[in-house]
Scaffold this active site. Structure first.
Site, PDB file in Angstrom:
ATOM      1  N   TYR A   1      39.561  50.138  80.381  1.00  0.00           N
ATOM      2  CA  TYR A   1      40.299  51.357  80.706  1.00  0.00           C
ATOM      3  C   TYR A   1      39.721  51.894  82.012  1.00  0.00           C
ATOM      4  O   TYR A   1      38.532  52.209  82.089  1.00  0.00           O
ATOM      5  CB  TYR A   1      40.155  52.391  79.590  1.00  0.00           C
ATOM      6  CG  TYR A   1      41.049  52.153  78.406  1.00  0.00           C
ATOM      7  CD1 TYR A   1      42.138  52.975  78.153  1.00  0.00           C
ATOM      8  CD2 TYR A   1      40.810  51.096  77.529  1.00  0.00           C
ATOM      9  CE1 TYR A   1      42.964  52.758  77.067  1.00  0.00           C
ATOM     10  CE2 TYR A   1      41.632  50.872  76.435  1.00  0.00           C
ATOM     11  CZ  TYR A   1      42.706  51.709  76.210  1.00  0.00           C
ATOM     12  OH  TYR A   1      43.521  51.483  75.130  1.00  0.00           O
TER      13      TYR A   1
ATOM     14  N   HIS B   1      54.293  54.024  69.985  1.00  0.00           N
ATOM     15  CA  HIS B   1      53.226  53.174  70.524  1.00  0.00           C
ATOM     16  C   HIS B   1      52.327  52.607  69.422  1.00  0.00           C
ATOM     17  O   HIS B   1      51.806  53.331  68.579  1.00  0.00           O
ATOM     18  CB  HIS B   1      52.368  53.979  71.505  1.00  0.00           C
ATOM     19  CG  HIS B   1      51.254  53.185  72.123  1.00  0.00           C
ATOM     20  ND1 HIS B   1      51.483  52.108  72.959  1.00  0.00           N
ATOM     21  CD2 HIS B   1      49.904  53.297  72.015  1.00  0.00           C
ATOM     22  CE1 HIS B   1      50.325  51.608  73.350  1.00  0.00           C
ATOM     23  NE2 HIS B   1      49.353  52.302  72.792  1.00  0.00           N
TER      24      HIS B   1
END
Length: 611
Positions: free
Chosen positions: A202, A388
């Site tokens: 990330y 999601h």
């Protein structure tokens, strides 16, 4: 040729159908080279396609449950000696092609020139044929193929490498990309970020929005994915940061959730926008926009990009990002985003070997009551939803309840595709009132996994989230829940944990078989079976839940952290498609029995006359 006269058309018929015209509102290129293109339009009962393919042979078009050839609903057609033809096929689980006894597709017209063939055809969304796929608002995996030769006596020749697949929402295809010409834009973009050679990274960077002298509205956001990195960039999230952050940390990139991450990065809490793999850009409806330029609007934002690198490639450098279009022509309402579902944590866990495991994340009536009563007693209007999950996800629903009565889902996808995630615009905006409640329900398949799957950041971990785009903007950023851990540990026989808790994950004290193991290790050590996994699922869905109810920034509503019992859920309802097919079946059955009933009545009448 295996073509019936019913599906051959004369040139006169072709001209008639072409002149009558079908309005093809939507379009997509199914292959990267633009050789296979489709257009389509639909109403409440029928869908119509036009395919244009770079071939003078046959065209294959299909709907697949997985994106593979097996168990697919296929139509094959072309133009032979000036006459278009079309046949309805299906494949079995071994990928063998069969001609469908019920020809559900109707040929409208066809033509070809020196390089391309065009076919138009239609079918009912629900044909009540077991060999046809029902077309719904969920994701549809479209498969395609073509060949230089037309269909012969022995059937279609194998297409070779001229094939592919693409996920689409045929009945909910997203927003238009059209915006006024000359609309101003700015980019939030990585500059040659070296992607680590590890499974999941990330990457975060803080940007400053343009300085504006008056309020503007962002009207469209679209991804800028570096060419060749379409499978590397898994998702991009945009967060609002504190306006008083350390200015020296602007435009500096750093790995997110890292111990050495700059302090300013921790002030970026509120989601402004979310994009995920396979999605296109999003255009706000004409009456809504994301406000920028006022004292309460974002000044600094953090862009978080999730790099998915399971093959551990080295030497990758990425410059992906987002492009935001903005306008001084203001819309009526300011948009906001609420993250709902399961709070991302190791307490969200899925046993291995499960065909169908269900997780529920609650946006509780207590959270919505407190936040909306204070901010917007008349309610908020949801106009789009992004569902999601990660690789184990198979289906997601954003369920809506009012006074313990379930309404139609805000959004659902019964054929969830990890590689195709984007905001779904609602056909009709939905009002969420104080005291309503929402449940994000995710169905997972962990059959091929040997260990527990944990809630977490990696694509091999899991999430269960729904992002709601709504207006007018209120001070609510997250409305989520997490099942209590005590009941989950009790299921596998844990009696005591080591206290005080000084490590994460925490350590088990007893019984002896789990002593000194992390709770994650204890969960993996337990001998899971399908039956035990089902029992665990039933228990977890009834456990008390920890409420997350966060304001914009780092503040919280008072209900945050409170432990409550989940609401009682009513049983599943039979889908409209199933009911419709039952009705059709009953009508057909009634028709088939009519002659028999008539004969019986005549026999009874004759017997009575003789008596």
């Amino acid at each position: 040729l295996i073509i019936t006269p019913l599906i051959l058309m004369t040139a006169g018929q072709l001209l008639h159908n072409n002149a009558s015209g079908t309005r093809f509102v939507h379009s997509a290129a199914l292959d990267a080279d633009g050789r296979y293109n489709i257009k389509w339009g639909f109403d409440e009962s029928t869908i119509t396609f036009e395919v244009e393919v770079e071939t003078r042979g046959y065209i294959g078009f299909g709907l697949s449950p997985t994106g593979a050839m097996s168990s697919s609903d296929i139509v094959i057609g072309g133009v032979l000696s000036g006459s278009p033809y079309l046949l309805d096929y299906y494949t079995d689980s071994n990928r063998k092609v069969h001609k469908d006894a019920l020809q559900s597709y109707q040929l409208l017209y066809g033509r070809e020139n020196d390089t391309h063939t065009v076919l138009a055809f239609s079918r009912n969304l629900q044909t009540c044929d077991d060999n046809d796929k029902v077309i719904t608002g969920s994701t549809v995996r479209v498969i395609w193929a073509f060949h230089a030769e037309d269909v012969g006596v022995s059937g279609p020749v194998y297409h070779g490498m001229n094939r592919g697949r693409k996920s689409l929402r045929l009945l909910n295809p997203g927003t238009s990309s059209s915006i006024p010409a000359g609309t101003a834009f700015f980019d939030l973009q990585n500059e040659e970020v070296p992607v680590p050679h590890k499974d999941t990274t990330y990457w975060c960077q803080i940007f400053k929005f343009p300085e504006l002298k008056k309020k503007h509205h962002i009207i469209r956001i679209e991804p800028m994915i570096q060419k060749g990195h379409e499978n590397l960039v898994h998702h991009i999230l945009l967060y609002q940061c504190d306006s008083n952050l350390n200015k020296s940390e602007i435009d500096r990139g750093h790995e997110c959730y890292h111990p050495n991450m700059p302090d300013s990065f921790f002030t970026c809490e509120t989601v402004l926008f979310a994009w995920a793999i396979g999605g296109e850009g999003f255009t706000y409806p004409p009456h809504v926009g994301m406000s920028i330029g006022t004292s309460i609007d974002p000044v600094y934002v953090q862009m978080e990009i999730h790099f998915d690198n399971p093959s551990l490639q080295r030497g990758i450098v990425d410059s992906s990002g987002l492009r935001l279009y903005y306008s001084p022509s203001l819309r009526r309402y300011d948009a906001g985003v609420i993250e709902t579902g399961v709070w991302v944590s190791l307490y969200h866990m899925l046993p291995p070997g499960m065909q169908d495991y269900i997780t529920e994340g609650h946006c509780t009536q207590e959270c919505l009551q407190e936040s909306l009563d204070s901010e917007m007693p008349s309610g908020i209007h949801v106009f789009a939803v992004l569902l999601h999950a990660h690789l184990a996800g198979r289906a997601i629903r954003a369920r809506h309840f009012r006074q313990q009565v379930e309404l139609q889902p805000l959004a659902s996808d019964d054929q969830f595709d990890f590689n195709f995630q984007e905001f779904q615009p609602l056909s009709q905006e939905r009002i969420i009132l104080p005291g309503d409640s929402l449940i994000t329900e995710c169905r997972y398949n962990t059959k091929g996994r040997m260990n527990m799957t944990w809630g977490g950041l990696s694509t091999r971990d899991e999430m269960c989230l729904s992002y709601l785009l709504y207006y007018p903007r209120v001070n609510l950023a997250r409305c989520e829940s997490l099942p209590e851990i005590t009941g989950q540990l009790k299921f596998i026989g844990v009696k005591e944990i080591q206290e005080p808790v000084t490590t994460w994950p925490f350590v088990i004290k007893s019984p002896k078989k789990y002593s000194n193991l992390l709770f994650t290790e204890a969960m993996d050590k337990y001998k899971w079976t399908r039956k035990r996994g089902k029992a665990f699922n039933d228990i977890v869905r009834k456990l008390p839940i920890n409420v997350r109810c966060s304001k914009i920034g780092q503040d919280e509503w008072s209900i945050q952290g409170v432990i409550i019992s989940p609401p009682e859920l009513k049983s599943e309802q039979t889908s409209a498609a199933v009911v419709a097919c039952r009705n059709v079946s009953e009508i057909q059955c009634g028709r088939s029995l009519a002659p028999l009933l008539t004969a019986c009545l005549l026999l009874i009448l004759q017997t009575c006359l003789h008596l």
